[in-house]
Write a protein that holds these residues in place. Structure first.
Motif, PDB file in Angstrom:
ATOM      1  N   GLY A 130       0.830  -1.200   0.000  1.00  0.00           N
ATOM      2  CA  GLY A 130       0.000   0.000   0.000  1.00  0.00           C
ATOM      3  C   GLY A 130       0.864   1.249   0.000  1.00  0.00           C
ATOM      4  N   PRO A 131       0.627   2.167   0.936  1.00  0.00           N
ATOM      5  CA  PRO A 131       1.394   3.425   0.948  1.00  0.00           C
ATOM      6  C   PRO A 131       2.761   3.322   1.615  1.00  0.00           C
ATOM      7  N   THR A 132       3.093   2.146   2.182  1.00  0.00           N
ATOM      8  CA  THR A 132       4.299   2.025   3.006  1.00  0.00           C
ATOM      9  C   THR A 132       5.372   1.173   2.327  1.00  0.00           C
ATOM     10  N   LEU A 133       6.612   1.634   2.434  1.00  0.00           N
ATOM     11  CA  LEU A 133       7.768   0.926   1.896  1.00  0.00           C
ATOM     12  C   LEU A 133       8.574   0.360   3.063  1.00  0.00           C
ATOM     13  N   PRO A 171       9.510  -0.247   8.476  1.00  0.00           N
ATOM     14  CA  PRO A 171       8.988   0.778   7.562  1.00  0.00           C
ATOM     15  C   PRO A 171       9.994   1.904   7.393  1.00  0.00           C
ATOM     16  N   VAL A 172      10.278   2.267   6.134  1.00  0.00           N
ATOM     17  CA  VAL A 172      11.266   3.330   5.876  1.00  0.00           C
ATOM     18  C   VAL A 172      10.664   4.523   5.139  1.00  0.00           C
ATOM     19  N   ALA A 173       9.460   4.372   4.594  1.00  0.00           N
ATOM     20  CA  ALA A 173       8.823   5.490   3.896  1.00  0.00           C
ATOM     21  C   ALA A 173       7.334   5.202   3.753  1.00  0.00           C
ATOM     22  N   CYS A 174       6.525   6.256   3.729  1.00  0.00           N
ATOM     23  CA  CYS A 174       5.091   6.067   3.527  1.00  0.00           C
ATOM     24  C   CYS A 174       4.465   7.329   2.942  1.00  0.00           C
TER      25      CYS A 174
END
Length: 283
Positions: free
Chosen positions: A25-28, A34-37
């Motif tokens: 989804g919106p999260t990497l 989690p490193v980015a969203c």
């Protein structure tokens, strides 16, 4: 699947994974961290907000995330806890980091007139980022912990150190005219984005090399929207990202008070939109 394809999937908020890098989804994620969203919020220009971590765990990942966000004209905030729904403790950690960076720029501006204008501009940018984070999560507006005397000295130094430089851009009139006539100039920077119809009249093309089928574009509705905003001198900004109208794989971020539009990474002037409307015989 390659790592760059995972980043592409993350930009489009799809699921993908490769070599320990995962988009959900919106999260990497790197591994299970989690490193980015992406947030379902945008700044005042319509640019979608993305949070990404101070430490990414992969040396190459920082530049790739910056490039991915820049490609879609997003607004990035580096924070310790890049999560779509941080806890109160995580919010405090993020705010403290953003405000701390803001304060450091103010102190550097107040220290000396040398380089003060650059430091002042950085402090204004840091201020905007801290306030944007607070707005995105409905938090109180943050303030820097600096004295009035230090703020006053920073302003004086910024004014004293300001130097203006202007570089005239070379004329591109000939190249732009050639592109409008149908020439393929994909490797030449042509300045502000232009629009044209393909030779068969079925596709809208941009001077940045993008194409979209006319059948997927609500051209009459968008033209009417641009005219209404221009006539009323009132901008329209979709700050809830999930509510934005889409044109193919791009989202319409905003319509300016002058009738201009931001569509994905494309800034379209009203004159360019009007030129296309005339070509399509829109009223």
């Amino acid at each position: 699947m390659r790592k760059t394809e995972v980043l592409e999937a993350w930009v489009e908020q799809r699921c993908a994974a490769a070599d320990g890098l995962q988009s959900i989804g919106p999260t990497l994620y790197v591994g299970d961290r989690p490193v980015a969203c992406w947030l379902d919020r945008a700044d005042e220009t319509g640019a979608q907000i993305v949070l990404y971590a101070l430490r990414l765990g992969r040396p190459w990942l920082h530049s790739h995330i910056k490039e991915a966000v820049s490609a879609v004209r997003g607004t990035s905030l580096r924070v310790p806890c890049p999560l779509p729904s941080p806890t109160l403790v995580q919010h405090a950690e993020n705010i403290n980091y953003l405000v701390g960076a803001w304060q450091e720029c103010i102190v550097a501006t107040a220290r000396s007139p040398r380089y003060a204008w650059g430091h002042y501009q950085s402090s204004q940018h840091r201020s905007a980022l801290a306030k944007l984070y607070a707005w995105a999560f409905d938090l109180p507006e943050p303030k820097p912990n600096v004295s009035r005397e230090e703020l006053s000295r920073a302003r004086r130094n910024a004014i004293a150190g300001r130097r203006e430089s202007r570089v005239a851009a070379p004329s591109r009139d000939i190249q732009r005219a050639l592109w409008r006539s149908g020439r393929d100039l994909r490797h030449v920077y042509l300045g502000p984005v232009m629009l044209r119809l393909s030779s068969d009249g079925q596709t809208i093309e941009t001077s940045e090399g993008e194409k979209v089928a006319i059948s997927t574009v609500p051209v009459a509705w968008l033209w009417g929207l641009a005219c209404d905003c221009r006539q009323q001198q009132c901008p329209l900004i979709w700050r809830i990202v999930s509510e934005r109208p889409r044109i193919g794989r791009w989202a319409v971020q905003r319509v300016g008070a002058d009738g201009s539009m931001q569509v994905g990474c494309h800034s379209l002037s009203f004159a360019e939109i009007a030129r296309l409307a005339v070509t399509l015989n829109l009223r």
